[in-house]
Design an enzyme around this catalytic site. Structure first.
Site, PDB file in Angstrom:
ATOM      1  N   SER A  48       0.818  -1.220   0.000  1.00 56.06           N
ATOM      2  CA  SER A  48       0.000   0.000   0.000  1.00 56.06           C
ATOM      3  C   SER A  48       0.850   1.269   0.000  1.00 56.06           C
ATOM      4  CB  SER A  48      -0.952   0.001   1.193  1.00 56.06           C
ATOM      5  OG  SER A  48      -0.260  -0.241   2.404  1.00 56.06           O
ATOM      6  N   CYS A  78      -6.780  -6.645   0.134  1.00 47.25           N
ATOM      7  CA  CYS A  78      -5.551  -6.600   0.925  1.00 47.25           C
ATOM      8  C   CYS A  78      -4.959  -5.180   0.959  1.00 47.25           C
ATOM      9  CB  CYS A  78      -4.574  -7.657   0.420  1.00 47.25           C
ATOM     10  SG  CYS A  78      -3.386  -8.110   1.682  1.00 47.25           S
ATOM     11  N   HIS A 168      -7.135 -12.393  -0.672  1.00 51.55           N
ATOM     12  CA  HIS A 168      -6.889 -12.258  -2.113  1.00 51.55           C
ATOM     13  C   HIS A 168      -7.818 -13.158  -2.910  1.00 51.55           C
ATOM     14  CE1 HIS A 168      -3.104  -9.940  -2.037  1.00 51.55           C
ATOM     15  NE2 HIS A 168      -2.974 -10.486  -0.839  1.00 51.55           N
ATOM     16  N   GLU A 170      -8.454 -13.063  -5.893  1.00 58.78           N
ATOM     17  CA  GLU A 170      -7.932 -13.245  -7.263  1.00 58.78           C
ATOM     18  C   GLU A 170      -6.939 -14.406  -7.329  1.00 58.78           C
ATOM     19  OE1 GLU A 170      -7.120 -11.109  -5.128  1.00 58.78           O
ATOM     20  OE2 GLU A 170      -4.998 -10.584  -5.216  1.00 58.78           O
TER      21      GLU A 170
HETATM   22  N1  GLN Z   1       1.367  -5.810   3.683  1.00 62.41           N
HETATM   23  C1  GLN Z   1       0.823  -5.087   2.575  1.00 62.41           C
HETATM   24  C2  GLN Z   1       0.557  -3.636   2.922  1.00 62.41           C
HETATM   25  O1  GLN Z   1       0.682  -3.254   4.019  1.00 62.41           O
HETATM   26  C3  GLN Z   1      -0.454  -5.738   2.099  1.00 62.41           C
HETATM   27  C4  GLN Z   1      -0.149  -7.147   1.633  1.00 62.41           C
HETATM   28  C5  GLN Z   1      -0.906  -7.585   0.435  1.00 62.41           C
HETATM   29  O2  GLN Z   1      -1.566  -6.827  -0.272  1.00 62.41           O
HETATM   30  N2  GLN Z   1      -0.771  -8.842   0.139  1.00 62.41           N
HETATM   31  O3  GLN Z   1       0.210  -2.876   2.081  1.00 62.41           O
END
Ligand code: GLN
Length: 194
Positions: A48, A78, A168, A170
């Site tokens: 992110s 996520c 997820h 997907e």
């Molecule tokens: N750990 C990631 C984050 O903080 C998210 C992990 C993921 O999208 N698989 O953005």
């Protein structure tokens, strides 16, 4: 109807593939002007903070926020859920801040050792779910519905035009959560054209 996939970083291709498999026209979104004409947008998993940095640099961050506030449907998975959240409990920034939940980053599953579990989803039964350093939902606002749970933790939530999963969908071959979002987009479209 065309659905976009935010394509600055993360598992963009997997989402495009699921949408195409479901017969929906899908295209990657990298620049603000590529938001035009979309019925909805998917915000993929990834990192992110990296996505946000890149989105800020191109102006896509502000443009996407405005589009969502103006009614663009969005589905975050996520990292995408983290981007949508109103607050991130263990990070100093808020990203898009449009979905009334607080999330804690990196609490479910590790990177190498993803965690797989069955999620109990309203109306869909059990869903297979993959968690990769996924966010935990710590608070949900009064306008937010928990549609799926892992134990007693919400992992799939909906607030009007927004859908978010900490897992997820997907990556499992089970397309039901994407189908749910596509239905939301179709409803939004018919409503706009009514
Ligand atoms: N750990 C990631 C984050 O903080 C998210 C992990 C993921 O999208 N698989 O953005």
């Amino acid at each position: 109807m065309t659905v976009g996939v935010l394509a600055v970083q993360g598992d963009v291709r997997e989402h495009l593939r699921v949408l195409e498999r479901l017969g929906v026209a899908a295209r990657p979104v990298r620049r603000p002007e590529e938001l035009a004409g979309l019925a909805g947008i998917v915000l993929p998993g990834g990192e992110s903070t990296a996505m946000w940095r890149l989105m800020r640099a191109t102006g896509l961050a502000g443009a996407l926020r405005n589009a969502i506030l103006a009614g663009l449907l969005a589905f975050g998975t996520c990292a995408g859920m983290i981007l949508l959240a109103r607050r991130v409990t263990n990070w100093p920034e808020t990203f898009l801040g449009v979905l009334d939940i607080a999330v804690e980053r990196n609490v479910i599953g590790r990177q190498v050792d993803s965690f797989e579990a069955q999620v109990a989803a309203n109306g869909l039964g059990e869903l297979p779910a993959v968690f990769l350093r996924a966010p935990g939902v710590r608070e949900i606002g009064p306008g937010v519905r928990a549609l799926g749970r892992l134990g007693d933790q919400p992992v799939l939530v909906e607030q009007g035009s927004l859908l978010a999963a900490s897992f997820h969908p997907e990556l499992t071959g089970d397309t039901r959560v994407h189908e749910m979002f596509i239905q939301m987009c179709r409803k939004g479209e018919s409503w706009q054209h009514a």
